[in-house]
Motif scaffolding. Sequence first.
Motif, PDB file in Angstrom:
ATOM      1  N   SER A 246      -4.874   6.943   5.668  1.00 51.67           N
ATOM      2  CA  SER A 246      -3.594   6.661   5.025  1.00 51.67           C
ATOM      3  C   SER A 246      -2.827   5.633   5.840  1.00 51.67           C
ATOM      4  O   SER A 246      -3.070   5.445   7.037  1.00 51.67           O
ATOM      5  CB  SER A 246      -2.756   7.946   4.902  1.00 51.67           C
ATOM      6  OG  SER A 246      -3.341   8.849   3.994  1.00 51.67           O
ATOM      7  N   ALA A 247      -1.887   4.971   5.192  1.00 47.01           N
ATOM      8  CA  ALA A 247      -0.983   4.030   5.867  1.00 47.01           C
ATOM      9  C   ALA A 247       0.267   4.788   6.299  1.00 47.01           C
ATOM     10  O   ALA A 247       0.771   5.642   5.565  1.00 47.01           O
ATOM     11  CB  ALA A 247      -0.621   2.888   4.934  1.00 47.01           C
TER      12      ALA A 247
ATOM     13  N   ASP B 208       7.075  -2.603   9.917  1.00 47.26           N
ATOM     14  CA  ASP B 208       5.942  -3.031   9.107  1.00 47.26           C
ATOM     15  C   ASP B 208       6.208  -4.370   8.435  1.00 47.26           C
ATOM     16  O   ASP B 208       5.305  -5.204   8.311  1.00 47.26           O
ATOM     17  CB  ASP B 208       5.619  -1.968   8.057  1.00 47.26           C
ATOM     18  CG  ASP B 208       5.184  -0.649   8.665  1.00 47.26           C
ATOM     19  OD1 ASP B 208       4.759  -0.647   9.835  1.00 47.26           O
ATOM     20  OD2 ASP B 208       5.287   0.384   7.976  1.00 47.26           O
TER      21      ASP B 208
ATOM     22  N   ALA C 115       2.491   4.445   1.475  1.00 50.61           N
ATOM     23  CA  ALA C 115       2.781   5.043   2.778  1.00 50.61           C
ATOM     24  C   ALA C 115       2.657   6.561   2.705  1.00 50.61           C
ATOM     25  O   ALA C 115       3.042   7.188   1.709  1.00 50.61           O
ATOM     26  CB  ALA C 115       4.184   4.658   3.232  1.00 50.61           C
TER      27      ALA C 115
ATOM     28  N   SER D 153       0.855  -1.183   0.000  1.00 55.22           N
ATOM     29  CA  SER D 153       0.000   0.000   0.000  1.00 55.22           C
ATOM     30  C   SER D 153       0.893   1.236   0.000  1.00 55.22           C
ATOM     31  O   SER D 153       2.102   1.135   0.229  1.00 55.22           O
ATOM     32  CB  SER D 153      -0.908   0.001   1.235  1.00 55.22           C
ATOM     33  OG  SER D 153      -1.867   1.038   1.159  1.00 55.22           O
TER      34      SER D 153
ATOM     35  N   VAL E 127      -0.936  -3.365   6.723  1.00 57.20           N
ATOM     36  CA  VAL E 127      -2.003  -2.492   6.225  1.00 57.20           C
ATOM     37  C   VAL E 127      -3.104  -3.333   5.588  1.00 57.20           C
ATOM     38  O   VAL E 127      -2.838  -4.170   4.723  1.00 57.20           O
ATOM     39  CB  VAL E 127      -1.471  -1.512   5.157  1.00 57.20           C
ATOM     40  CG1 VAL E 127      -2.582  -0.536   4.733  1.00 57.20           C
ATOM     41  CG2 VAL E 127      -0.256  -0.766   5.660  1.00 57.20           C
TER      42      VAL E 127
ATOM     43  N   ALA F 207       3.294  -0.964   3.826  1.00 57.87           N
ATOM     44  CA  ALA F 207       3.251   0.394   3.282  1.00 57.87           C
ATOM     45  C   ALA F 207       4.609   0.751   2.677  1.00 57.87           C
ATOM     46  O   ALA F 207       5.654   0.462   3.269  1.00 57.87           O
ATOM     47  CB  ALA F 207       2.882   1.392   4.372  1.00 57.87           C
TER      48      ALA F 207
END
Length: 459
Positions: free
Chosen positions: A353-354, A444, A339, A337, A361, A429
């Motif tokens: 938003s991420a 992440d 970032a 996704s 995410v 992200a």
Amino acid sequence: MEQKNAWETYDENKMKEVFSFSDSYKEFISKCKSERECIDETIRIAKANGYQNLDDVIKEKQILKAGDKVYANNMGKTIALFLIGEEPMENGMKILGAHVDSPRLDIKQNPLYEDQELAMLETHYYGGIKKYQWVTMPLALHGIVVKKDGTKIHIEIGENENDPVVGISDLLVHLASDQLTKSGSKVIEGEDLNILVGSIPLTGDSKEKAKATILKLLKDQYDVEEEDFLSAEIEAVPAGKARDYGLDRSMIIGYGQDDRVCAYTSLVAMMEMKKSNRTCVCLLVDKEEVGSIGATGMQSKFFENCVAEVMNCTKDYSEIKVRRALKNSKMLSSDVSAAFDPNYASVMEKKNSAYFGHGIVFNKYTGSRGKSGCNDANAEYLGELRNIMEKEHVIFQTAELGKVDQGGGGTIAYILAQYNMEVIDCGVAVQNMHAPWEVVSKADVFETKCGYVAFLKHA
């Protein structure tokens, strides 16, 4: 809603675990810069963890039972790994699906030419790129050449510190007044992404002496002749290894993290599973960046055929059972996704938003503008996944891909959803997505691996 920052939850031991996992991930993406290399390395890892080639199982008429592990290799560019569950496959599977192709420059079929005593290679860009990002950087060449007799020659030039690199020139700023008035999509044209590969003339009668030098090098070092380019797949990618990013080493910069960061975390999660109530699957596919088409893309019948073959090897096959197995499955479409980036905050909607450091995410939907082309996951499925993540203490966040009217994107999710299974996009992200060098947060990456493990354990 306030979301947790994963870094604030880690003690010293967990920090060491996060950084150690990141080191193994950096090694993977540094080694695997083409889809073929990703599949080769996946097979190596799978075999080391007890997976058998499905073709061998079929040939030897083995009967698969709970706990058995098999993989199916599709043309060296797509792979499906199965951990057979205790329940019949018609009850559904737990699927992690990512893609291993990334934006790049493909060398054309008739690429080598000379212009003003410079030897050049013509390219055709693959996937959505900003073409101007690919000039003035060192590039490496990865791929294979297949000769007429079927001999495969593997090419990797530019990764060893003693290797030469190649690259694409840009116009000097002193003469760029016209160029600088062009839009970003036109600053560098696709047909101008030609790679400079040599300039020494070969002594002799050849009219194109710089080109002749390159052909001689290819013949001497690789037994490759000019006509062999006709049956070659060679990709130009950024040269160099993935590295720690940020003074605190909290991030990773590397090529191809879309979507190899999700491919690697999916693969590792699969390797951690020793048994399961329902059959677990890790599916790594090709051609996502150009629409998931072709024999190695998600739109092919490869996965569906694999499910049928595996069920046949469990002695529990029928056409209707295959349909039920697909319908009753649950899937995480393991894809990246966008970032949040403070430099480009205007295209993001902050509440949706991420963010780096906030974990795996979940994108309930992708698509563009009015959700065109999206897969939109059911609320019931999201509720189940929330419960799983919280049960396993996985840090997670939800996001959209930018502001509603700004653009959008898609994944393989909608293709699997056509089987009527539950599917949602979830992954890591990324900043600089589709650029030659992309950036992710180590926290992440680690939380995504943990999230995939939690899914395979509890879904």
